[in-house]
Design a protein around this motif. Structure first.
Motif, mmCIF file in Angstrom:
data_model
loop_
_atom_site.group_PDB
_atom_site.id
_atom_site.type_symbol
_atom_site.label_atom_id
_atom_site.label_comp_id
_atom_site.label_asym_id
_atom_site.label_seq_id
_atom_site.Cartn_x
_atom_site.Cartn_y
_atom_site.Cartn_z
ATOM 1 N N HIS A 376 130.976 72.338 29.792
ATOM 2 C CA HIS A 376 131.237 73.735 30.157
ATOM 3 C C HIS A 376 131.280 74.580 28.888
ATOM 4 N N ILE A 377 130.561 75.705 28.906
ATOM 5 C CA ILE A 377 130.557 76.645 27.785
ATOM 6 C C ILE A 377 131.003 77.996 28.325
ATOM 7 N N ALA A 378 132.099 78.504 27.799
ATOM 8 C CA ALA A 378 132.668 79.750 28.294
ATOM 9 C C ALA A 378 131.831 80.944 27.847
ATOM 10 N N PRO A 379 131.946 82.057 28.532
ATOM 11 C CA PRO A 379 131.206 83.264 28.128
ATOM 12 C C PRO A 379 131.534 83.669 26.699
ATOM 13 N N GLY A 380 130.507 83.947 25.903
ATOM 14 C CA GLY A 380 130.692 84.383 24.523
ATOM 15 C C GLY A 380 131.103 83.292 23.563
ATOM 16 N N GLU A 381 131.203 82.032 24.017
ATOM 17 C CA GLU A 381 131.633 80.937 23.146
ATOM 18 C C GLU A 381 130.465 80.456 22.294
ATOM 19 N N ARG A 382 130.775 80.141 21.036
ATOM 20 C CA ARG A 382 129.774 79.617 20.110
ATOM 21 C C ARG A 382 130.006 78.118 19.957
ATOM 22 N N VAL A 383 129.033 77.328 20.433
ATOM 23 C CA VAL A 383 129.194 75.870 20.494
ATOM 24 C C VAL A 383 128.115 75.202 19.646
ATOM 25 N N GLY A 384 128.539 74.284 18.793
ATOM 26 C CA GLY A 384 127.609 73.500 18.002
ATOM 27 C C GLY A 384 127.380 72.139 18.632
ATOM 28 N N LEU A 385 126.146 71.653 18.607
ATOM 29 C CA LEU A 385 125.803 70.310 19.077
ATOM 30 C C LEU A 385 125.386 69.485 17.874
ATOM 31 N N VAL A 386 126.127 68.394 17.609
ATOM 32 C CA VAL A 386 125.808 67.539 16.464
ATOM 33 C C VAL A 386 125.746 66.095 16.934
ATOM 34 N N SER A 534 124.547 85.048 11.705
ATOM 35 C CA SER A 534 125.908 85.517 12.017
ATOM 36 C C SER A 534 125.861 86.840 12.769
ATOM 37 N N THR A 535 124.963 87.715 12.324
ATOM 38 C CA THR A 535 124.781 88.987 13.028
ATOM 39 C C THR A 535 124.256 88.755 14.439
ATOM 40 N N LEU A 536 123.299 87.841 14.546
ATOM 41 C CA LEU A 536 122.665 87.565 15.834
ATOM 42 C C LEU A 536 123.656 86.994 16.845
ATOM 43 N N MET A 537 124.610 86.161 16.391
ATOM 44 C CA MET A 537 125.508 85.469 17.311
ATOM 45 C C MET A 537 126.634 86.337 17.859
ATOM 46 N N ARG A 538 126.859 87.489 17.289
ATOM 47 C CA ARG A 538 127.988 88.313 17.730
ATOM 48 C C ARG A 538 127.845 88.722 19.191
ATOM 49 N N GLY A 539 128.889 88.440 19.964
ATOM 50 C CA GLY A 539 128.934 88.876 21.352
ATOM 51 C C GLY A 539 128.040 88.110 22.286
ATOM 52 N N ARG A 540 127.528 86.961 21.844
ATOM 53 C CA ARG A 540 126.630 86.181 22.692
ATOM 54 C C ARG A 540 127.173 84.769 22.882
ATOM 55 N N THR A 541 126.810 84.156 24.016
ATOM 56 C CA THR A 541 127.060 82.728 24.207
ATOM 57 C C THR A 541 126.020 81.983 23.385
ATOM 58 N N CYS A 542 126.492 81.111 22.485
ATOM 59 C CA CYS A 542 125.577 80.483 21.526
ATOM 60 C C CYS A 542 125.651 78.963 21.609
ATOM 61 N N ILE A 543 124.492 78.343 21.581
ATOM 62 C CA ILE A 543 124.390 76.888 21.441
ATOM 63 C C ILE A 543 123.607 76.636 20.167
ATOM 64 N N VAL A 544 124.225 75.945 19.221
ATOM 65 C CA VAL A 544 123.616 75.724 17.911
ATOM 66 C C VAL A 544 123.440 74.228 17.687
#
Length: 595
Positions: A376-386, A534-544
């Protein structure tokens, strides 16, 4: 021994060609009618009128002052026949050109749609150059078949009909013998034609493989040169080239054999007409005009049948050339929209992977990647996959983008099952920045605006500024109008990546996927790209997705994958403190001592 059945690929090619022809049936009907008309008028009406003149001259010699009175109607009829015949010929040209142009557009669109709507698995298993070659050959094959239908097949049909209609009332025995010989000729030609169809498909397949080898070598020419592997690539190309030669030779030998057999039948036909002409008047009382008509019509129809050999060779080649794209068109779509699927609407960017089951199938081998996977990824959450290579990180992002479809479970975005929504609407809500920048051979401005083609020049410029790309773009001689080259080869890796980030910024999607976006960059470029990200990720749900853990250390949450399973999940500081898999990876990369 029975003739082999028409290959299934040929039947499917005819199906696709008929679909296109049916949509322009008026032009096709005009082509058929005009072809029959000009052949009937120029090749048959002319000799028929001349035979009437010969018979009249033979029966009643005409005085000099009676020539126009006796033959004037014939002269006028001949002029009218030739005028109408030439008009029909020009109408045929018009219908042919118009139909070829319209059909080429439809076939190109059909091929493009089929290629664009296929899954990434489909494209991963094929040469891009081969697909381009197959599309071109598919269009050319239709044009060749259309030309072959207009000449010689329709003229042959017309020849047989008019020969029978004109000669049966006068010499029925001769017509019966001629028709028997022509039927034998046609049956032998068709039997041998179907035997060669398979050889043509194999020859076309070899040509496509040759195109693929050439494309692969040219696309990777830097690797070829820097590793000194020109001889190796030439050997691969030569092997494919020799295969083309071998299969073309087999096709040539079969075609020549067919030509020799049918030529012998043509000699028999002309021998029969010679006998009838020599003794026709003495044995059957055949008039001179009819004898002329017999020879002219028989010679014409025999020549038309000789052209059938060349026509069948062209048809063979056309069906062989079209077979590759026909198979592509028949290929089932591994990822397809449901009928009437709605568009995906995203407002928050919440993502749920629920009980995911996914596996690859390669022939008889099956490789399972995920089983009962949940995330589960919450709205606006920045999540890294390693995780280690092969853990499933990139696969997870491709499943979110529906570049492949899951076999079990569901993926939800804002509570909507992405499998039940249209693919385009899904992907327009997700900005994707991969490790290798995806740039077109177009201007920098066009590349940046690709996800939002109606963007203004000011908006494009602002996106470039936020992506730390404006400075290097303005230094280029043509600025935003600079052509990037194929795959962006005129730009450095860092420059290409910043253009890709500017594109993602301008698209302004609520969900962002970064797949190893900085792994191939030098330190200076990486810092510029990191700032842009960093600029791009602001205010967005991110999967990195990242192997370089410094990329994800500042994210809200890090998910550690191992063999398709989540083994750790939490912020960077907590995972380091736990001393588990992530801590081991962090220590190996940084050389730090855990406290």
């Amino acid at each position: 021994m029975s003739a082999p059945a028409m290959p299934a690929t040929t039947r499917r090619t005819l199906h696709y060609f008929w679909l296109v022809t049916r949509s322009h049936f008026g032009l096709f009907a005009g082509l058929v009618v005009s072809t029959l008309a000009y052949v009937a008028l120029l090749s048959y009406a002319n000799p028929y009128l001349m035979s009437m003149v010969v018979d009249q001259v033979s029966a009643n010699p005409v005085a000099a002052d009676e020539v126009f009175a006796a033959f004037g109607p014939f002269a006028l009829a001949l002029v009218a026949v030739n005028v109408l015949g030439q008009a029909a010929s020009k109408l045929q040209d018009y219908c042919m050109y118009r139909l070829q142009i319209a059909a080429s557009y439809d076939l190109a669109t059909m091929s493009f749609d089929a290629l664009c709507n296929q899954s990434m698995s489909f494209h991963s298993n094929r040469f891009g150059g081969t697909l381009v070659s197959q599309t071109s050959k598919f269009m050319s094959a239709y044009q060749l078949i259309l030309e072959t239908l207009s000449f010689p097949f329709l003229p042959v049909l017309c020849s047989v009909v008019f020969t029978c209609a004109a000669l049966i009332p006068r010499v029925p025995v001769y017509v019966a013998v001629l028709m028997v010989l022509l039927v034998v000729y046609a049956c032998v030609s068709y039997y041998m034609y179907k035997r060669i169809l398979g050889l043509n498909e194999k020859a076309a397949s070899a040509q496509n493989q040759l195109s693929g080898e050439l494309s692969d070598s040219v696309a990777n020419i830097l690797a070829v040169k820097t590793y000194g592997r020109e001889d190796y690539e030439r050997a691969l190309f030569d092997e494919a080239n020799r295969c083309v030669v071998e299969r073309d030779n087999r096709r040539m030998r079969a075609s020549l054999a067919r030509g020799i057999v049918t030529a012998c039948i043509a000699v028999v036909i002309m021998s029969a007409v010679t006998v009838f002409i020599i003794g026709g008047n003495a044995w059957y009382g055949i008039t001179p005009g009819t004898l002329v008509l017999m020879f002219t019509y028989t010679y014409t129809v025999t020549n038309q049948f000789n052209f059938i050999n060349n026509g069948l060779q062209k048809m063979n080649r056309a069906f062989g050339d079209a077979s590759g794209m026909t198979q592509v068109l028949d290929e089932p779509r591994l990822v397809a929209d449901l009928p009437g699927a709605p568009d995906l609407r995203v407002s928050n960017g919440e993502i749920d992977f629920r009980d995911i089951g996914f596996w690859y199938t390669d022939g008889s081998a099956t490789t399972r990647v995920f089983e009962d996977f949940n995330l589960h990824i919450a709205p606006g959450e920045r999540v890294g996959l390693v995780g280690m290579s092969g853990a499933g990180k990139t696969t997870l992002t491709k499943l979110l983008l529906r570049l492949s479809d899951i076999q079990e479970g569901s993926i939800l975005v804002d509570g909507q099952d992405i499998a039940r929504c249209t693919q385009q609407s899904l992907r327009r809500q997700i900005a994707y920045v991969p490790q290798e920048s995806l740039l077109f051979h177009r201007t920098i401005a066009e590349n940046i605006a690709y996800g939002r083609p109606n963007a203004t020049p000011e908006e494009i410029r602002e996106a470039a500024r936020l992506a730390n790309a404006l400075e290097f773009i303005e230094r280029l001689p043509e600025g935003f109008d600079t052509i990037t080259g194929e795959r962006g080869v005129k730009l450095s890796g860092g420059q290409r990546q910043r253009v890709s980030i500017a594109r993602a910024l301008l698209a302004d999607c609520p969900v962002l996927v970064l797949d190893e976006a900085t792994s191939a960059l030098d330190s200076e470029s990486e810092q510029l790209v990191q700032d842009a990200l960093s600029t791009l990720m602001r205010g967005r749900t991110c999967i990195v997705v990242a192997h370089r853990l410094s990329t994800v250390a500042s994210l809200d949450r890090i998910v550690v994958l191992d063999d398709g399973r989540i083994v750790e999940d939490g912020p960077h500081s907590e995972l380091v403190a736990q001393g588990g898999e992530y801590a081991n990876l962090w220590e190996r990369q940084t050389g730090a001592y855990l406290e």
